[in-house]
Scaffold this motif. Structure first.
Motif, PDB file in Angstrom:
ATOM      1  N   HIS A  49      -7.187   1.742   4.324  1.00 45.27           N
ATOM      2  CA  HIS A  49      -8.318   1.018   4.901  1.00 45.27           C
ATOM      3  C   HIS A  49      -9.465   2.003   5.074  1.00 45.27           C
ATOM      4  O   HIS A  49      -9.250   3.216   5.133  1.00 45.27           O
ATOM      5  N   THR A  62     -14.769  -2.806   9.040  1.00 38.81           N
ATOM      6  CA  THR A  62     -13.678  -2.209   8.273  1.00 38.81           C
ATOM      7  C   THR A  62     -13.383  -3.056   7.047  1.00 38.81           C
ATOM      8  O   THR A  62     -13.771  -4.226   6.973  1.00 38.81           O
ATOM      9  N   ASP A  63     -12.684  -2.451   6.083  1.00 38.49           N
ATOM     10  CA  ASP A  63     -12.308  -3.183   4.877  1.00 38.49           C
ATOM     11  C   ASP A  63     -11.008  -2.601   4.335  1.00 38.49           C
ATOM     12  O   ASP A  63     -10.617  -1.473   4.679  1.00 38.49           O
ATOM     13  N   LYS A  64     -10.352  -3.398   3.476  1.00 36.29           N
ATOM     14  CA  LYS A  64      -9.060  -3.002   2.933  1.00 36.29           C
ATOM     15  C   LYS A  64      -9.210  -2.089   1.746  1.00 36.29           C
ATOM     16  O   LYS A  64     -10.169  -2.194   0.974  1.00 36.29           O
ATOM     17  N   SER A 101      -3.099  -1.833   1.580  1.00 35.09           N
ATOM     18  CA  SER A 101      -3.338  -2.205   2.971  1.00 35.09           C
ATOM     19  C   SER A 101      -2.218  -3.057   3.604  1.00 35.09           C
ATOM     20  O   SER A 101      -2.183  -3.184   4.832  1.00 35.09           O
ATOM     21  N   ASP A 102      -1.320  -3.614   2.803  1.00 33.41           N
ATOM     22  CA  ASP A 102      -0.275  -4.479   3.367  1.00 33.41           C
ATOM     23  C   ASP A 102       0.569  -3.724   4.380  1.00 33.41           C
ATOM     24  O   ASP A 102       1.081  -2.645   4.105  1.00 33.41           O
ATOM     25  N   TYR A 127      -0.502  -2.644   7.285  1.00 35.38           N
ATOM     26  CA  TYR A 127      -1.344  -1.762   8.082  1.00 35.38           C
ATOM     27  C   TYR A 127      -2.539  -2.534   8.645  1.00 35.38           C
ATOM     28  O   TYR A 127      -3.063  -3.425   7.996  1.00 35.38           O
ATOM     29  N   SER A 128      -2.988  -2.135   9.827  1.00 33.96           N
ATOM     30  CA  SER A 128      -4.241  -2.629  10.371  1.00 33.96           C
ATOM     31  C   SER A 128      -5.004  -1.454  10.953  1.00 33.96           C
ATOM     32  O   SER A 128      -4.425  -0.397  11.220  1.00 33.96           O
TER      33      SER A 128
END
Lengths: 113, 112
Positions: free
Chosen positions: A47, A55-57, A61-62, A64-65
């Protein structure tokens, strides 16, 4: 590294537990990034952030945040850690121009058992 | 999709034995090509940025060059302290976020 610190440096956690990694910068840079580094894959973007609350991916990114509530802090959260998320995680920062590339932190080695 | 391929994966040189590392790339409009050095247990350290074909940059024993399809990192008369993994990355003109796409690196070992 000057201007950017990651914490913790090492962490061992159990499968299914939440984990948060912290990146702190003192450079007032706009851009912040989270990468993971694995043998055979190199550095892959998880990210990134281009400002507070923006924010952006990335490509992986799966699972995770991220959050960025202040310019200086960028948090990466694994909501429910899996063994496939065992890796070395690097935070990086970049100014608006980006001409000097990124400045990287020293990394966090995360092991999920 | 932007791609970066580095070769060789590993390289062993004797001190003073010059060589080159290769970085081939495909990108939807190159904004910049970056070289980094990474020592074991540390984060990558910025070396160079190249922007257009024909450009060259030098730092001590290292010289980076750029063509429309690849970049070379030339190492002249290397010393043991040059041992590290060298990473190449590209930044596209489009897509936003100043994102970098990295290759998997070349692990260089310089022996006495």
């Amino acid at each position: 590294d000057a201007g950017i610190t990651q914490s913790p440096r090492h962490k061992v956690t159990e499968t299914g537990t939440p984990v948060t990694l912290r990146c702190h910068q003192t450079e007032n840079h706009r851009y912040m990034y989270w990468y993971r580094q694995d043998p055979g894959h190199g550095l892959r973007l998880i990210h990134y952030s281009y400002g507070v609350k923006d924010t952006d991916k990335g490509e992986v990114s799966d699972g995770y945040s991220v959050s960025r509530s202040k310019t200086e802090d960028f948090l990466l959260t694994l909501e429910s850690a899996t063994s496939s998320q065992t890796s070395v995680y690097f935070c990086a920062i970049a100014g608006t121009g980006g001409d000097d590339g990124y400045t990287f932190g020293s990394g966090t080695r995360l092991t999920v058992v | 999709e932007d791609q970066v391929t580095q070769s060789p994966e590993a390289l062993r040189l004797q001190e003073g034995e010059s060589s080159s590392l290769n970085c081939s790339y495909t990108v939807s409009g190159l904004r910049g090509l970056f070289w980094y050095r990474q020592d074991p247990g540390k984060g990558p350290e910025f070396l160079f940025t190249l922007y257009s074909a024909g450009e060259e940059k030098e730092k001590e024993r290292l010289k980076a060059t750029l063509t429309k399809k690849e970049s070379f990192l030339h190492i002249t008369a290397p010393k043991p302290e040059d041992s590290a993994t060298y990473l190449c990355a590209v930044q596209a003109r489009t897509g936003g976020g100043n994102k970098l796409t990295f290759g998997t690196g070349t692990q260089l070992k310089v022996e006495l």
